[in-house]
Enzyme design. Sequence first.
Site, short mmCIF file in Angstrom:
data_model
loop_
_atom_site.label_atom_id
_atom_site.label_comp_id
_atom_site.label_asym_id
_atom_site.label_seq_id
_atom_site.Cartn_x
_atom_site.Cartn_y
_atom_site.Cartn_z
N GLY A 203 -15.70 10.30 -1.74
CA GLY A 203 -14.58 10.12 -0.81
C GLY A 203 -14.39 11.35 0.04
O GLY A 203 -15.26 12.23 0.09
N ASN A 204 -13.28 11.41 0.74
CA ASN A 204 -12.98 12.61 1.54
C ASN A 204 -11.47 12.86 1.56
O ASN A 204 -10.70 12.06 1.02
CB ASN A 204 -13.57 12.48 2.94
CG ASN A 204 -13.00 11.29 3.68
OD1 ASN A 204 -11.82 11.24 4.00
ND2 ASN A 204 -13.85 10.29 3.92
N ARG A 205 -11.07 13.96 2.19
CA ARG A 205 -9.67 14.40 2.09
C ARG A 205 -8.74 13.79 3.13
O ARG A 205 -7.59 14.19 3.23
CB ARG A 205 -9.62 15.93 2.19
CG ARG A 205 -10.13 16.62 0.94
CD ARG A 205 -10.20 18.11 1.15
NE ARG A 205 -8.91 18.67 1.55
CZ ARG A 205 -8.74 19.93 1.96
NH1 ARG A 205 -9.78 20.74 2.04
NH2 ARG A 205 -7.55 20.36 2.29
N SER A 206 -9.20 12.83 3.89
CA SER A 206 -8.33 12.25 4.91
C SER A 206 -7.10 11.59 4.26
O SER A 206 -7.23 10.81 3.32
CB SER A 206 -9.10 11.20 5.70
OG SER A 206 -8.21 10.50 6.54
N ALA A 271 -11.80 8.57 8.67
CA ALA A 271 -12.85 9.51 8.27
C ALA A 271 -13.88 8.68 7.52
O ALA A 271 -13.67 8.27 6.38
CB ALA A 271 -12.26 10.59 7.37
#
Length: 398
Positions: A203-206, A271
């Site tokens: 995943g990512n930090r968005s 993102a």
Amino acid sequence: MLGVAGGIAAYKACELLRRLTESGHRVRVIPTESALHFVGAATFEALSGQPVHTGVFSDVPEVAHVRLGQQAELVVVAPATADLLARATHGRADDLLTATLLTARCPVLLVPAMHTEMWLHPATRDNVALLRSRGIVVMEPASGRLTGVDTGPGRLPEPVEIAELARLLLERADALPHDLAGRRVVVSAGGTREPLDPVRFLGNRSSGRQGYALARVAAQRGAEVALVSAHTADLIPPAGVRMVHVGTAEQLREAMLVEAKHADVVAMAAAVADFRPATLVDHKIKKTASGPPSLTLELNPDILAELVELRPAGQLVVGFAAETGDETGDVLFHGRAKLARKRCDFLVVNAVGEGLAFEQPDNAGWLLSSDGGETELPSGSKALLASRVWDAVASRLT
Ligand code: CTP
């Protein structure tokens, strides 16, 4: 000034009041007589630390019916009932709140809450249209559970949303126009999650905040908005916005291709993971004596590029770029290169890194346009940045 009209949603005005005072504003509450059937004056006085009156004959030496409006930097009325909207439209001044609305020269935000029939009645529609034509911001209500068993449009948006819009009106020197009426807008938001096995993902930090702010502000400017949302922080679906929930980049792509077909504007704030695990393991990957497993990744489709490729004539496409800058160039240098590469109409460029943009309430950057325009987006709320993007989009649409 926080006006409160007489509807059951008046109880939510207490939370709005708390949010406004906790963010540093001095708030004076002006309820109508009927609002006090729902919430007592003592509650508003205790929460605001200010006296509460409803009529024009209190505080006569202070000429309160004129002063309060003159002194206000922002007037918010939440909830605004059908009756309050009607009185405001016709310039009535039969209580302290309507007198204040007549004397206020600052931005005014009316937040309707009523039963669907009342909201959709031609009398209310006409009143709202007239109020908007005068530059007053009449918020789109949320859809959902109303008093009793009824559901439909007419619900008071959540206090956190009202507070966000109130902040936006204080931040913008000019009013928030209703200039996206009749336009169809699709926004993507949040971070995609690419599963590795049934319990893990890449995943990512968005947080999704910027995309949600874009959708919220577009809806409040009159657009019909679909928000394709990947994973986000705990965010409230924006009032008046149709939600489409997705998980992976591939699901986001499918949803965007459907939604973008008939849209006037597409904004890709999500993102998107550039890579996904090449294989999805159907059981939880276990630790083994031979050490950690190696991970093979494969490329995800570039959704923005595909949307640009397939766009119908006249559609505007807005891309986003989160950049850090490196030895080859700064954030703006990389932004310009990305705009040329992605061939979208606008590119919002943010500087990212520790304490910047991700998971933060505020944002800043540049808006680059395919016609060579470069506008600095000064630091402010994500709603402010969204509103500047829509300013540029709205003027290009016309
Ligand atoms: N984007 C997309 N599909 C992808 C990756 C990105 O649609 N697979 C979109 C994003 O939503 C954003 C824009 O492309 O609007 C730019 O995203 P970014 O990650 O900055 O661009 P990349 O093409 O991935 O470039 P980089 O090499 O900088 O990672």
